[in-house]
Design a protein around this motif. Structure first.
Motif, PDB file in Angstrom:
ATOM      1  N   SER A 283      -4.279  -0.195  22.068  1.00  0.00           N
ATOM      2  CA  SER A 283      -3.536  -0.786  23.180  1.00  0.00           C
ATOM      3  C   SER A 283      -4.405  -1.582  24.129  1.00  0.00           C
ATOM      4  CB  SER A 283      -2.800   0.306  23.955  1.00  0.00           C
ATOM      5  OG  SER A 283      -2.026   1.075  23.066  1.00  0.00           O
ATOM      6  N   GLN A 284      -3.747  -2.514  24.852  1.00  0.00           N
ATOM      7  CA  GLN A 284      -4.453  -3.302  25.852  1.00  0.00           C
ATOM      8  C   GLN A 284      -3.711  -3.284  27.169  1.00  0.00           C
ATOM      9  OE1 GLN A 284      -5.032  -6.941  23.816  1.00  0.00           O
ATOM     10  NE2 GLN A 284      -6.884  -6.166  22.835  1.00  0.00           N
ATOM     11  N   ASP A 285      -4.471  -3.217  28.262  1.00  0.00           N
ATOM     12  CA  ASP A 285      -3.897  -3.179  29.600  1.00  0.00           C
ATOM     13  C   ASP A 285      -2.758  -2.172  29.655  1.00  0.00           C
ATOM     14  OD1 ASP A 285      -5.718  -5.157  30.235  1.00  0.00           O
ATOM     15  OD2 ASP A 285      -4.350  -6.730  29.552  1.00  0.00           O
ATOM     16  N   GLU A 286      -1.604  -2.600  30.194  1.00  0.00           N
ATOM     17  CA  GLU A 286      -0.553  -1.592  30.295  1.00  0.00           C
ATOM     18  C   GLU A 286       0.445  -1.697  29.138  1.00  0.00           C
ATOM     19  OE1 GLU A 286       0.760  -4.342  33.743  1.00  0.00           O
ATOM     20  OE2 GLU A 286      -0.919  -4.262  32.371  1.00  0.00           O
ATOM     21  N   TYR A 287       0.050  -2.390  28.070  1.00  0.00           N
ATOM     22  CA  TYR A 287       0.925  -2.523  26.901  1.00  0.00           C
ATOM     23  C   TYR A 287       0.483  -1.588  25.779  1.00  0.00           C
ATOM     24  CZ  TYR A 287       2.957  -6.558  29.189  1.00  0.00           C
ATOM     25  OH  TYR A 287       3.611  -7.364  30.077  1.00  0.00           O
ATOM     26  N   ILE A 288       1.362  -0.671  25.403  1.00  0.00           N
ATOM     27  CA  ILE A 288       1.030   0.253  24.314  1.00  0.00           C
ATOM     28  C   ILE A 288       1.263  -0.445  22.973  1.00  0.00           C
ATOM     29  CG2 ILE A 288       1.653   2.424  23.167  1.00  0.00           C
ATOM     30  CD1 ILE A 288       2.489   3.571  25.769  1.00  0.00           C
ATOM     31  N   THR A 289       0.360  -0.202  22.027  1.00  0.00           N
ATOM     32  CA  THR A 289       0.632  -0.596  20.644  1.00  0.00           C
ATOM     33  C   THR A 289       0.549   0.666  19.791  1.00  0.00           C
ATOM     34  OG1 THR A 289      -0.339  -2.767  20.991  1.00  0.00           O
ATOM     35  CG2 THR A 289      -0.108  -2.039  18.709  1.00  0.00           C
TER      36      THR A 289
END
Ligand SMILES: [Zn+2]
Length: 402
Positions: A283-289
């Motif tokens: 994930s990056q920043d406040e975005y979940i992957t």
């Protein structure tokens, strides 16, 4: 991590919220499949283990303050179990007579484990209660135990391959058991608390705990300078020998009817830790992957805003939800965001943050003579506008690619 996935309830303790619980259930199901493939049988041991058994093996005193000890009203000692070697070995010791024909015996469970961390940190990565899959194996000889060990390692490799996040398998700390029969599985991450030494030339890798001077090391096999990385430990395999079967009197009956000590192994997968670690890695920043196989839902359908011109397209949502959730690869994996007082844009942003891999918007263009739908792949941010037929074809393709 929050986003309706987990919620901190008190220092070092988390609740799994409905979306997080779905991720956990998917991971448990994946592990169960691989455990079945090696004939491991699932059971469930009490979370409290009699302190008496831990005193017999000596771990009551040697484990330190991380061990949570409790007493009942009769002042009887218990351990809020961090692991179950004592418990399961005691259980198997009471199976009498256990014939050599009944071996190998492989028993596992997925339950809460407890550790009184001094400083719980990194959310689910280091907490007081966590979910772990622990497997214990029983064989009739050292050779058979090694065969079992390799089979289990292969099953663990398949679990990590299916999750799809690159992982490292390194030689682990064997303690005083010797040999090369402890391995650790790690996800490489900056916040990882283990230092791993990798040889880019021959592929040998170890936990730096195994090395006398981790600052100046070259590969023992090929002499190449080792690379240092940090990792999050998510699995551990261990050949135990007779350490527990001896102290807890766990025997089997050999061909001559004589009792012999069982050869054991123990194997752990940090279930809640894997969930947190894959998010950390992907994930990056406040975005979940999420890895495709673990996403809480694979498709998020967004309905038109209430009172908008496109409200008439709403029946398309019901149709698509029903159709897609019956498609191969998407069974019961569709969530409808029908909070129709919110704008479509706001809901798309939230869906991306939660990490649903595919977002389908039923908006303005669904009212056209040939209705069109917007599909967003939140992993690549690719946006497509597709007809009903092309949309379903696209979903089929994506599911096959994974
Ligand atoms: Zn090397």
């Amino acid at each position: 991590m929050d986003y309706g996935i987990v919620s901190l309830r008190s220092n070092g303790m988390f609740a799994f919220l409905p979306l997080g619980q779905r991720v956990i259930s998917k991971l448990v199901a994946l592990i169960d499949e691989e455990m079945r493939s090696i004939s491991a049988q699932k059971l469930s041991l009490p979370l409290l283990t009699s302190g008496h058994l831990w005193k017999i093996t000596g771990r009551w005193d040697t484990t330190g303050q991380e061990l949570i000890k409790v007493q009942d009203r009769h002042n009887k000692d218990y351990v809020l179990s961090p692991t179950h070697e004592e418990s399961v070995t005691n259980l198997v010791s009471e199976v009498y007579p256990l014939s050599h024909r009944q071996l190998p015996l492989r028993l596992y469970q997925t339950t809460s484990k407890f550790r009184d961390e001094m400083k719980p940190r990194f959310g689910l990565l280091r907490c007081k209660e966590f979910l772990m899959k622990d497997l214990y194996t029983f064989d009739d000889s050292e050779e058979a135990a090694v065969v079992t060990y390799n089979e289990i390692c292969n099953a663990y490799d398949r679990v990590f391959q299916r999750i799809g996040v690159p992982y490292l398998k390194v030689a682990g700390d064997c303690g005083n058991i010797g040999g090369n029969f402890s391995h650790e599985y790690h996800y490489q991450a900056a916040i990882g608390e283990d230092t791993l030494l990798l040889c880019n030339a021959c592929g040998i890798s170890t936990n730096s705990q195994l090395v006398a001077n981790p600052d100046d090391v070259s590969c023992t096999k090929c002499g190449n300078q080792l690379t240092k990385v940090t990792g999050i430990e998510v699995g551990h395999t261990f050949l135990l020998g007779t350490k527990y079967s001896e102290s807890l009197d766990a025997h089997y009956q050999n061909e001559k009817g004589k009792p012999e000590l069982l050869q054991m192994g123990c194997y752990g997968l940090g279930v809640s830790r894997i969930m947190a670690a894959v998010v950390e890695v992907l994930s990056q920043d406040e975005y979940i992957t999420w890895p495709w196989i673990l996403a809480p839902f694979k498709v998020c359908l967004i309905t038109p805003k209430k009172g908008s011109k496109e409200e008439g397209a709403k029946p398309w949502v019901d149709h698509l939800a029903e159709y897609i959730s019956c498609m191969q690869g998407f069974q019961n994996d569709v969530i409808v965001d029908d909070r129709d007082k919110l704008t479509i844009g706001k809901r798309v942003t939230e869906a991306k943050k939660t990490g649903y891999p595919l977002i389908i918007v039923v908006g303005k263009r669904a009212c056209e003579t040939v209705p069109l739908f917007e599909v967003i792949d939140s992993r690549s941010n690719k946006v497509q506008v597709l007809s009903h037929k092309l949309l379903l074809n696209y979903l089929k393709e994506v599911s096959i690619e994974q």
